[in-house]
Write a protein that holds these residues in place. Structure first.
Motif, PDB file in Angstrom:
ATOM      1  N   PHE A 107       0.801  -1.218   0.000  1.00 49.82           N
ATOM      2  CA  PHE A 107       0.000   0.000   0.000  1.00 49.82           C
ATOM      3  C   PHE A 107       0.831   1.263   0.000  1.00 49.82           C
ATOM      4  N   GLU A 108       2.129   1.088  -0.021  1.00 52.08           N
ATOM      5  CA  GLU A 108       2.961   2.249  -0.316  1.00 52.08           C
ATOM      6  C   GLU A 108       2.782   2.615  -1.765  1.00 52.08           C
ATOM      7  N   GLU A 109       2.715   1.577  -2.580  1.00 51.68           N
ATOM      8  CA  GLU A 109       2.543   1.776  -4.012  1.00 51.68           C
ATOM      9  C   GLU A 109       1.141   2.272  -4.334  1.00 51.68           C
ATOM     10  N   LYS A 110       0.200   1.621  -3.744  1.00 54.78           N
ATOM     11  CA  LYS A 110      -1.201   1.909  -4.077  1.00 54.78           C
ATOM     12  C   LYS A 110      -1.824   2.512  -2.841  1.00 54.78           C
ATOM     13  N   GLN A 111      -1.766   3.794  -2.727  1.00 53.44           N
ATOM     14  CA  GLN A 111      -2.115   4.444  -1.479  1.00 53.44           C
ATOM     15  C   GLN A 111      -3.457   4.037  -0.911  1.00 53.44           C
ATOM     16  N   TRP A 112      -3.453   3.604   0.354  1.00 48.19           N
ATOM     17  CA  TRP A 112      -4.706   3.393   1.053  1.00 48.19           C
ATOM     18  C   TRP A 112      -4.567   4.037   2.426  1.00 48.19           C
ATOM     19  N   PRO A 113      -5.335   5.066   2.685  1.00 49.34           N
ATOM     20  CA  PRO A 113      -5.149   5.854   3.906  1.00 49.34           C
ATOM     21  C   PRO A 113      -5.358   5.057   5.198  1.00 49.34           C
ATOM     22  N   LEU A 114      -6.122   4.004   5.143  1.00 52.66           N
ATOM     23  CA  LEU A 114      -6.455   3.310   6.389  1.00 52.66           C
ATOM     24  C   LEU A 114      -5.468   2.195   6.744  1.00 52.66           C
ATOM     25  N   VAL A 115      -4.410   2.033   5.936  1.00 54.70           N
ATOM     26  CA  VAL A 115      -3.562   0.866   6.127  1.00 54.70           C
ATOM     27  C   VAL A 115      -2.931   0.800   7.521  1.00 54.70           C
ATOM     28  N   GLU A 116      -2.487   1.942   8.032  1.00 53.80           N
ATOM     29  CA  GLU A 116      -1.872   1.922   9.372  1.00 53.80           C
ATOM     30  C   GLU A 116      -2.878   1.489  10.426  1.00 53.80           C
ATOM     31  N   HIS A 117      -4.071   2.068  10.355  1.00 54.72           N
ATOM     32  CA  HIS A 117      -5.117   1.717  11.326  1.00 54.72           C
ATOM     33  C   HIS A 117      -5.445   0.239  11.225  1.00 54.72           C
ATOM     34  N   TRP A 118      -5.491  -0.255  10.010  1.00 52.72           N
ATOM     35  CA  TRP A 118      -5.782  -1.664   9.795  1.00 52.72           C
ATOM     36  C   TRP A 118      -4.746  -2.525  10.514  1.00 52.72           C
ATOM     37  N   CYS A 119      -3.474  -2.183  10.337  1.00 51.75           N
ATOM     38  CA  CYS A 119      -2.425  -2.983  10.965  1.00 51.75           C
ATOM     39  C   CYS A 119      -2.495  -2.875  12.485  1.00 51.75           C
ATOM     40  N   GLN A 120      -2.754  -1.684  12.982  1.00 50.80           N
ATOM     41  CA  GLN A 120      -2.874  -1.518  14.441  1.00 50.80           C
ATOM     42  C   GLN A 120      -4.037  -2.344  14.973  1.00 50.80           C
ATOM     43  N   PHE A 121      -5.157  -2.254  14.273  1.00 51.98           N
ATOM     44  CA  PHE A 121      -6.358  -2.999  14.679  1.00 51.98           C
ATOM     45  C   PHE A 121      -6.035  -4.487  14.777  1.00 51.98           C
ATOM     46  N   LEU A 122      -5.358  -5.019  13.752  1.00 54.77           N
ATOM     47  CA  LEU A 122      -5.081  -6.446  13.744  1.00 54.77           C
ATOM     48  C   LEU A 122      -4.215  -6.838  14.922  1.00 54.77           C
ATOM     49  N   GLN A 123      -3.230  -5.996  15.214  1.00 52.48           N
ATOM     50  CA  GLN A 123      -2.340  -6.357  16.304  1.00 52.48           C
ATOM     51  C   GLN A 123      -3.039  -6.259  17.643  1.00 52.48           C
ATOM     52  N   ALA A 124      -3.942  -5.283  17.775  1.00 48.45           N
ATOM     53  CA  ALA A 124      -4.628  -5.112  19.057  1.00 48.45           C
ATOM     54  C   ALA A 124      -5.721  -6.158  19.249  1.00 48.45           C
ATOM     55  N   ARG A 125      -6.486  -6.419  18.205  1.00 48.50           N
ATOM     56  CA  ARG A 125      -7.702  -7.207  18.402  1.00 48.50           C
ATOM     57  C   ARG A 125      -7.638  -8.621  17.837  1.00 48.50           C
ATOM     58  N   HIS A 126      -6.814  -8.860  16.840  1.00 46.39           N
ATOM     59  CA  HIS A 126      -6.962 -10.132  16.144  1.00 46.39           C
ATOM     60  C   HIS A 126      -5.864 -11.115  16.521  1.00 46.39           C
ATOM     61  N   ASN A 127      -4.641 -10.726  16.264  1.00 45.21           N
ATOM     62  CA  ASN A 127      -3.501 -11.541  16.703  1.00 45.21           C
ATOM     63  C   ASN A 127      -3.503 -12.974  16.210  1.00 45.21           C
TER      64      ASN A 127
END
Lengths: 188, 732
Positions: A107-127
């Motif tokens: 998503f560096e290549e194909k900009q998606w603004p929510l990517v950071e939040h997505w990764c944070q969410f996964l680490q906090a809630r999904h694991n």
């Protein structure tokens, strides 16, 4: 078999960073089964299909190979290819850390603004590991749903993980119910 | 010459050569005119019918029909004008009487006149399309009497005034009214309608509007309805006595509209006396009256139903959220049944068993029973109570009645699988402690559940009964074969339970006393000898024991749980045992051990052990002594704790978790079944179909369904369609 060292050397010769996303595209052309490995068949076959028969040509082609990511259709194919390529042999799902790394790269290549939040969410809630369906549906989500979630359809048959992500964004005030984005890119 | 004459010969019609006296017509007419006068003056007896008829006949025959007819018209008209004067002149009450009398006379006269002029009626009149005599007489009456300026208004006002008087309670001359009304009807239905009916309806509407305003302010709901009913019946009776039958529906519509429809909402919602109060106080008569009156108006019954539904849902919701009530599950269910019975009775006695209300009752029950997630558990506990002791000594028919009531509540449950789980647990306890009042009753209920839910629901329950029977046979075989070896060791009774059928229990550690262990092992050997390939595990948390104990000089037989037995037996070999010593020796899990010791040492009247310190709770530093001062007036003392009880919070959570786990495979099976049949289906439809298939057992959560779909995608049973991501395909 070309293994990690061999690939490192190759990258040197091509004057390309091994972490460069262009290697992913190359692997895609080669239909490589797993990252950091090329079988002889994959390597030779891939170069043939690219019409490359010398290191010179290879080096010169790098920019154009990289630009293939700009094409929407190809990007989708490469993205979906990446799942199978990045996961451990014999596993069904992709380990979370690897997935996050891949997403950040892609998503560096194909900009998606929510990517950071997505990764944070996964680490906090999904694991847990990421399923193939979730992986491929995420691209659809990034493409079709507005970053303010104004056109997010709760009946849209999104994987439940994405539904939970939307909940997470709303709970943490990242997305207001009316769809105004607050802390997204540092400004409204 | 004769031939010419022959050619000119014609046959002509026979002519009656009558000398037509130019004054003939006038003379004849005068005779008839005179006759008409006499008739009107009540002097008809002197007339000769035959002569008059002949005269009229001749006039018509001689083509003087026109003169006759117009003469008739003018003669009658002038008489009627006179009559009109006399009617107008009468005062007060005599007005109607005079009108009535004159009308009767007119009709008599008309009849005679028509008879006399019958020839004209049958020949001249039809051929000239004139009005026949009788009808003419009526029309002339109408135009010259009833529709004269003076009489028309006075007539209408008089009639309406009389009606009002009657409505006010006075007695009026109904016969006279009937006659006058009949006169109007005879004059033509438009005369009746225009001159009487329309104004009558308008005035009535105003009157009843006023009545309803007055009563609604001064009466409570029940009394208002009584008054409305009374007025309605009065009007119906009025029509029957002296109005046209076709007016009945029109006037009743007026009363219904003004007295019922316009006040409907206010009546139903009236404080302290409205529908809700009537329901609460079982006012069958008032409710019946309301039902009968309201069904006459549009939306009447639906407004009753809607208020009743809201009330029921409130009542129910209140009951299921009332913390106090929920402490006693049996009482809770009893109250539910009471509410149902009460309203069934109301619908039966007052609402004519109307299906609309039965449906409202059912939907309300379904709504609030499922508000409380513990309803399935409580209903099972109610059944448990009944099957343990409640139905003792009750006749077979009454047992069936109670069980049918239970089934009725069961049908309302959305989470029937939760009920199944609890029912199994409670049944297990009943069977194992042999505490069931009647096996027939148990079987009857299982049969009803099978009929309602299918074989799958009850197959395991039936398996439990089978295990009990089989175990009896096994024990007989055991003692027959090994009896001599056991000598006078403890007598053993084993129930062998098939794992799948009984509620799942986690196996716990427990060290059995040596005497018990010996005989248990002997049993195990015997059993596995005849049933190879099976594995037996002792369920020490479900057993019980009878121990004979001597306290000082008193002997007692104690009925205890297996755990309690293990603890007590330790005191044969030592006294003053610390908690830790007991724990070590028995290896019973902590919370169970504490509960066990508590029931042995801290319960009043059952403290076969003494604890130091004497606190209520079990501490890990406590010491226990055999209480040789224990006494009870009964020889047999029951200390066991295997009764079915309301679950504690953690237990409840655990059960709920197990239920959720059980639901996952059921949901997946449903998804696979549906996709196999449909091949391709979109997400929302899958959710709808799955819900439909499973609704007899429970209401699946759409989020859970979605997760199961994803799991099935993982396992490659399904895939998403390449073009439409909301569509799923079945992968063969």
């Amino acid at each position: 078999m070309i293994m990690a060292d061999g690939i490192s050397n190759l990258c040197n010769d091509l004057q390309v960073d091994p972490q460069d996303i262009v290697m992913l595209v190359v692997s895609w052309h080669m239909k490589a089964a797993t990252m950091c490995e090329f079988s002889k068949q994959e390597f030779v076959g891939g170069l043939q299909s690219l019409g490359i028969d010398s290191l010179e040509k290879f080096r010169d082609r790098i920019p154009s190979i990289r630009s293939e990511l700009k094409d929407d259709q190809k990007f989708k194919e490469i993205y979906n290819f990446a799942f199978g390529w990045a996961k451990e042999k014999g596993q069904k799902s992709l380990a979370l850390d690897t997935a996050i790394g891949m997403w950040q790269l892609l998503f560096e290549e194909k900009q998606w603004p929510l990517v950071e939040h997505w990764c944070q969410f996964l680490q906090a809630r999904h694991n847990k590991a990421i399923s193939r369906d979730t992986w491929s549906q995420l691209l659809e989500f990034a493409r079709s749903v507005d970053p303010t979630l104004s056109n997010y359809d709760a009946e849209g048959a999104w994987p439940y993980l994405l539904d939970e992500f939307v909940e997470y964004l709303k709970e943490n005030g990242i997305i207001q119910q009316k769809g105004r984005v607050l802390d997204l890119l540092g400004h409204i | 010459m004769s031939s010419q004459k022959k050619r000119n010969f014609q046959i002509e019609a026979f002519k009656h050569r009558v000398v037509v006296d130019p004054k003939y017509a006038e003379k004849t007419w005068k005779i008839l005119e005179h006759a008409i006068h006499e008739i009107y003056n009540h002097n008809a007896s002197g007339l000769s019918f035959e002569e008059l008829y002949r005269n009229a006949y001749n006039m018509v025959l001689h083509k003087f029909g026109e003169k006759l007819y117009s003469g008739l018209v003018s003669t009658m008209t002038s008489h009627l004008k006179e009559i009109a004067l006399s009617i107008e002149a009468s005062q007060g009450a005599l007005f109607l009487e005079e009108l009535d009398r004159k009308w009767t006379e007119h009709n008599k006269a008309l009849q005679m006149i028509r008879d006399i002029l019958m020839y004209m009626d049958r020949t001249f009149i039809p051929s000239t399309h004139r009005t026949p005599v009788h009808e003419l007489g009526l029309n002339l009456w109408r135009d010259n009497i009833v529709h004269t300026v003076k009489i028309q208004v006075r007539l209408k006002d008089t009639l309406l005034e009389l009606v009002q008087k009657e409505r006010g309670g006075e007695v009026i001359n109904r016969g006279l009214m009937r006659n006058i009304v009949k006169m109007l009807m005879d004059l033509g239905s438009s005369v009746y309608q225009e001159d009487f009916e329309k104004p009558f309806l308008a005035v009535s509407a105003d009157f009843y509007r006023g009545e309803s305003q007055l009563f609604i302010e001064s009466c409570d709901c029940g009394n208002y309805l009584k008054k409305a009913e009374k007025r309605l019946n009065e009007e119906i009776e009025r029509v029957a006595h002296y109005l046209d039958a076709r007016s009945e529906v029109k006037i009743t519509n007026v009363v219904e509209k003004e007295m019922i429809e316009s006040q409907m909402t206010r009546l139903v919602q009236m404080e302290n006396s409205g529908l809700v109060n009537m329901l609460v106080d079982d006012k069958y008569e008032d409710l019946g009256r309301m039902y009968n009156l309201f069904r006459r108006v549009p939306n009447g019954l639906t407004s009753i139903r809607d208020v009743m539904t809201v009330h029921l849902r409130e009542t129910g919701r209140h009951l299921v959220s009332d913390g106090e009530r929920l402490k006693d599950p049996v009482d809770f269910v009893q109250r539910l049944l009471h509410i149902k019975d009460k309203h069934d009775k109301i619908i039966n006695l007052a609402f004519n068993n109307d299906k609309m209300f039965q449906n409202a009752l059912n939907s309300s029950f379904e709504y609030f029973i499922n508000l409380n997630t513990r309803s399935p558990e409580f209903i099972s506990l109610f059944v448990d109570d009944k099957l343990r002791k409640g139905l003792k000594g009750v006749s077979e028919e009454d047992v069936e009645i109670v069980l049918d009531k239970v089934m009725m509540l069961f049908r309302y449950l959305q989470e029937k699988d939760v009920f199944e789980k609890y029912y199994k647990q409670h049944l297990a306890k009943r069977l194992l402690s042999a505490k069931s009042v009647s096996e027939d009753a148990e079987r009857s209920l299982i049969l009803k559940l099978k009929t309602e839910c299918g074989y799958q629901f009850t197959s395991k329950l039936e398996g439990m009964f089978t295990d009990m029977k089989t175990s009896d046979d096994t024990m007989q075989g055991f003692y027959a074969a090994m009896g001599h070896e056991l000598g006078d060791g403890p007598a053993l009774a084993v129930h062998v339970l098939t794992t799948g059928s009984w509620p799942t229990q986690s196996t716990t550690t427990c060290n059995l006393p040596p005497e018990i262990l010996t005989v248990c092992n002997k049993f195990k050997t015997y059993y596995l000898g005849t049933h190879s390939g099976r594995r037996l595990t002792w369920q020490t948390n479900m057993g019980s024991a009878d121990i004979k104990a001597t306290f000082g000089r008193a002997k007692h037989e104690l009925n205890v749980s297996t755990y309690q037995m293990c603890v007590l037996m330790l005191f044969n070999n030592g006294d003053g045992l610390s908690y830790r010593e007991v724990e070590q020796a028995t290896e019973i899990p902590t919370s169970d051990l504490k509960r066990c010791l508590q029931s042995l040492a801290c319960a009043k009247g059952k403290n076969v052990l003494r604890k130091e310190p004497m606190s209520k709770d079990i501490g890990e530093d406590d010491t226990f002594f055999f209480n040789d001062k224990f006494s009870s007036k009964f020889y047999k003392v029951k200390i066991g704790t295997v009764v079915a009880q309301k679950e504690s919070e953690p237990e409840k959570q655990e059960t709920r978790q197990r239920v959720e786990e059980d639901r996952k495979p059921q949901i997946e099976a449903a998804i696979v079944r549906i996709m196999k049949a449909r091949r391709v289906l979109d997400h929302n439809n899958i959710v709808a179909e799955v819900t439909k298939q499973l609704q007899t057992r429970f209401l699946p959560n759409p989020v859970v369904i979605k997760k199961r779909i994803e799991s099935l995608i993982e396992r490659e049973f399904l895939e998403r369609d390449k073009d439409d991501r909301k569509l799923y395909r079945y992968l063969a």
